[in-house]
Design an enzyme around this catalytic site. Sequence first.
Site, mmCIF file in Angstrom:
data_model
loop_
_atom_site.group_PDB
_atom_site.id
_atom_site.type_symbol
_atom_site.label_atom_id
_atom_site.label_comp_id
_atom_site.label_asym_id
_atom_site.label_seq_id
_atom_site.Cartn_x
_atom_site.Cartn_y
_atom_site.Cartn_z
ATOM 1 N N HIS A 222 -3.634 -5.077 -1.676
ATOM 2 C CA HIS A 222 -4.932 -5.445 -2.261
ATOM 3 C C HIS A 222 -4.777 -6.650 -3.173
ATOM 4 O O HIS A 222 -3.793 -6.771 -3.900
ATOM 5 C CB HIS A 222 -5.545 -4.273 -3.029
ATOM 6 C CG HIS A 222 -4.624 -3.662 -4.041
ATOM 7 N ND1 HIS A 222 -3.619 -2.792 -3.701
ATOM 8 C CD2 HIS A 222 -4.545 -3.813 -5.379
ATOM 9 C CE1 HIS A 222 -2.960 -2.420 -4.786
ATOM 10 N NE2 HIS A 222 -3.495 -3.032 -5.822
ATOM 11 N N HIS B 205 -6.320 -8.589 -6.417
ATOM 12 C CA HIS B 205 -7.166 -8.436 -7.605
ATOM 13 C C HIS B 205 -7.872 -9.767 -7.864
ATOM 14 O O HIS B 205 -7.212 -10.807 -7.962
ATOM 15 C CB HIS B 205 -6.315 -8.124 -8.836
ATOM 16 C CG HIS B 205 -5.628 -6.796 -8.810
ATOM 17 N ND1 HIS B 205 -6.125 -5.687 -9.466
ATOM 18 C CD2 HIS B 205 -4.473 -6.396 -8.230
ATOM 19 C CE1 HIS B 205 -5.294 -4.664 -9.288
ATOM 20 N NE2 HIS B 205 -4.290 -5.059 -8.553
HETATM 21 P P1 AMP Z 1 -2.043 -1.972 -8.403
HETATM 22 O O1 AMP Z 1 -1.317 -1.670 -9.680
HETATM 23 O O2 AMP Z 1 -2.057 -3.434 -8.080
HETATM 24 O O3 AMP Z 1 -1.568 -1.102 -7.259
HETATM 25 O O4 AMP Z 1 -3.554 -1.644 -8.709
HETATM 26 C C1 AMP Z 1 -4.255 -0.553 -8.223
HETATM 27 C C2 AMP Z 1 -5.657 -0.717 -8.748
HETATM 28 O O5 AMP Z 1 -6.482 0.217 -8.082
HETATM 29 C C3 AMP Z 1 -5.783 -0.425 -10.257
HETATM 30 O O6 AMP Z 1 -6.290 -1.598 -10.898
HETATM 31 C C4 AMP Z 1 -6.767 0.738 -10.307
HETATM 32 O O7 AMP Z 1 -7.641 0.651 -11.394
HETATM 33 C C5 AMP Z 1 -7.481 0.627 -8.975
HETATM 34 N N1 AMP Z 1 -8.035 1.880 -8.467
HETATM 35 C C6 AMP Z 1 -7.387 3.063 -8.316
HETATM 36 N N2 AMP Z 1 -8.219 3.992 -7.784
HETATM 37 C C7 AMP Z 1 -9.408 3.378 -7.588
HETATM 38 C C8 AMP Z 1 -10.670 3.798 -7.080
HETATM 39 N N3 AMP Z 1 -10.884 5.065 -6.653
HETATM 40 N N4 AMP Z 1 -11.679 2.893 -7.031
HETATM 41 C C9 AMP Z 1 -11.480 1.633 -7.449
HETATM 42 N N5 AMP Z 1 -10.318 1.181 -7.944
HETATM 43 C C10 AMP Z 1 -9.299 2.027 -8.015
#
Ligand code: AMP
Length: 136
Positions: free
Chosen positions: A98, A100
């Site tokens: 993903h 950001h």
């Molecule tokens: P990463 O550390 O790059 O893997 O980031 C994962 C991101 O996913 C974090 O910023 C979380 O806040 C976000 N996240 C986790 N669960 C959800 C969800 N159900 N809906 C939207 N964002 C999410």
Amino acid sequence: MACIFCEIVQGRIPCAQVYATDTIMAFLDIAPVRPGHVLVIPKAHYPTIEDIPTDLGNELLTAVQRISVAIRRAVDAQGLNVMMNNHRAAGQLVDHAHFHLIPRHEHDGLQLWPQSAYQTPEQMHKIADSIKAAIG
Ligand code: AMP
Ligand code: ZN
């Protein structure tokens, strides 16, 4: 299914969706660095950037560009960071690739990149040579 983003793609977990195509989805991060923080994901499960097929990567970049413009307009931001965490050591918590997209405002005080220095120019060039060799 164990992957939370696959659950979101399947509609089994709700999200605040902002964009979707056959292959890509974008929705608000539930814990935003700043309001308007969007996650752009491939619908198919690929763990990191290293696993994404090139064609899909091109589609993702096109979506990232388009959504970046839209976010800046929507929250009246002057700037925007595109970030990606790959593997645990880089802070990746969700193992579904993903991007950001984080809107930024002048003087918002957010410091995302604490920087350092190379000890010597030789060290810098040695690392560059290692990366070049690894690219092949
Ligand atoms: P990463 O550390 O790059 O893997 O980031 C994962 C991101 O996913 C974090 O910023 C979380 O806040 C976000 N996240 C986790 N669960 C959800 C969800 N159900 N809906 C939207 N964002 C999410
Ligand atoms: Zn997944």
